[in-house]
Design a protein around this motif. Sequence first.
Motif, short mmCIF file in Angstrom:
data_model
loop_
_atom_site.label_atom_id
_atom_site.label_comp_id
_atom_site.label_asym_id
_atom_site.label_seq_id
_atom_site.Cartn_x
_atom_site.Cartn_y
_atom_site.Cartn_z
N GLN A 157 -41.64 3.13 -60.61
CA GLN A 157 -42.91 3.78 -60.59
C GLN A 157 -43.92 3.52 -59.50
O GLN A 157 -45.20 4.33 -59.39
CB GLN A 157 -43.39 3.93 -61.97
N LYS A 158 -43.62 2.33 -58.91
CA LYS A 158 -44.63 1.97 -57.85
C LYS A 158 -44.02 2.54 -56.45
O LYS A 158 -43.07 2.82 -56.15
CB LYS A 158 -44.43 0.40 -57.74
N SER B 247 -43.53 7.41 -60.01
CA SER B 247 -44.00 7.70 -61.24
C SER B 247 -43.09 7.86 -62.24
O SER B 247 -41.84 7.99 -62.02
CB SER B 247 -44.72 9.09 -61.29
N LEU B 248 -43.24 7.69 -63.63
CA LEU B 248 -42.25 7.72 -64.74
C LEU B 248 -42.57 9.14 -65.41
O LEU B 248 -42.42 9.28 -66.61
CB LEU B 248 -42.63 6.78 -65.66
N SER C 72 -41.46 -4.43 -66.58
CA SER C 72 -41.40 -4.21 -67.83
C SER C 72 -41.40 -2.76 -68.41
O SER C 72 -40.57 -2.36 -69.24
CB SER C 72 -41.97 -5.23 -68.82
N GLN C 73 -42.43 -2.29 -67.82
CA GLN C 73 -42.68 -0.78 -68.16
C GLN C 73 -41.59 -0.02 -67.95
O GLN C 73 -41.10 0.80 -68.73
CB GLN C 73 -43.96 -0.12 -67.70
N GLN D 133 -35.98 3.68 -73.57
CA GLN D 133 -36.28 5.00 -74.44
C GLN D 133 -35.16 6.09 -73.83
O GLN D 133 -34.52 6.74 -74.83
CB GLN D 133 -37.38 5.45 -73.83
N VAL D 134 -34.89 6.12 -72.52
CA VAL D 134 -33.75 7.19 -71.95
C VAL D 134 -32.66 6.80 -72.71
O VAL D 134 -31.92 7.82 -73.29
CB VAL D 134 -33.98 7.44 -70.57
N ARG D 135 -32.17 5.50 -72.78
CA ARG D 135 -31.14 5.05 -73.26
C ARG D 135 -30.69 5.56 -74.76
O ARG D 135 -29.75 6.17 -75.26
CB ARG D 135 -30.77 3.72 -73.19
N SER D 136 -31.75 5.48 -75.40
CA SER D 136 -31.83 5.81 -77.12
C SER D 136 -31.92 7.27 -77.31
O SER D 136 -31.67 7.72 -78.45
CB SER D 136 -32.72 4.93 -77.73
#
Length: 273
Positions: free
Chosen positions: A18-19, A143-144, A173-174, A181-184
Amino acid sequence: DRAPQPEGHPRILALANQKGGVGKTTTAINLGTALAAIGERVLIVDLDPQGNASTGLGIDRGSRNCSTYDVLIGEASLRDAVVPTAVPRLHIASSTMDLSGLELELGSSANRAFRLRDAIAGLNNNVSPEGDYTYVLVDCPPSLNLLTVNAMAASDAILVPLQCEFFALEGLSQLLQTVEQVRSTLNPNLSIHGIVLTMFDSRNNLSNQVVADVRQFMGSKVYNTMIPRNVRISEAPSYGKPVLVYDLKCVGSEAYLKLATEVIQRERDLRAN
Ligand code: ADP
Ligand code: MG
């Protein structure tokens, strides 16, 4: 020889962080070129509204009649948006600024996170004379947002460029949390392919310290190959060329060729396990 691909299924890798300014686009262009040079058939999907991957590969804005925006909004197939580049076996689906409005336009529509996955699924069905793609590289925006989530939902793995500077690990870490989150929720098969250290300067103590920290923190996830800070790499996009075309002998080109070999080796190892 090439890593065997199951018929019709490209390996889909997203370049994500996201950087901004860490080397996502540079890596998409030059890893893509290096993979194509080794014999892979590569498609770059430009998911950044800035369109730097498209520009860096010499696709001028005027010729982007059909873009990844049209694909994600559902008005074109991915095949329609693909154009060849000057590099044999390397194609690109370009982006335009329209893409920045996609999140609002899609609103809460069903499958909004799976637009790219579904577009790629139809890609290898019509066999072209050159053969199907073996790699799809998705260049994400800094960006995420929904675009990056689409890339993660569509991908087998993500490749994270990290710039060798003081804040390299900040934000990682973010990013890893988002991957979890995407994995789950959206894509249980998503993995981290690897972390590539970019803009490395061996004469700089800080650069060396960052490398040591990242390797300690992320272990074998970090590729052995590091991309050096190299002026030829930064000059090449203004000529609309990958660095491997602009100056094949420079250290930047050598590094991206090495990285491609390592990426393919990791693919082999994954398959063997
Ligand atoms: P991102 O896509 O993550 O925003 P870019 O790939 O566009 O990052 O790189 C940011 C800037 O740094 C660009 O101007 C690019 O040319 C330059 N750059 C990237 N990698 C290198 C490198 N290894 N050496 C020198 N300049 C680089
Ligand atoms: Mg970029």
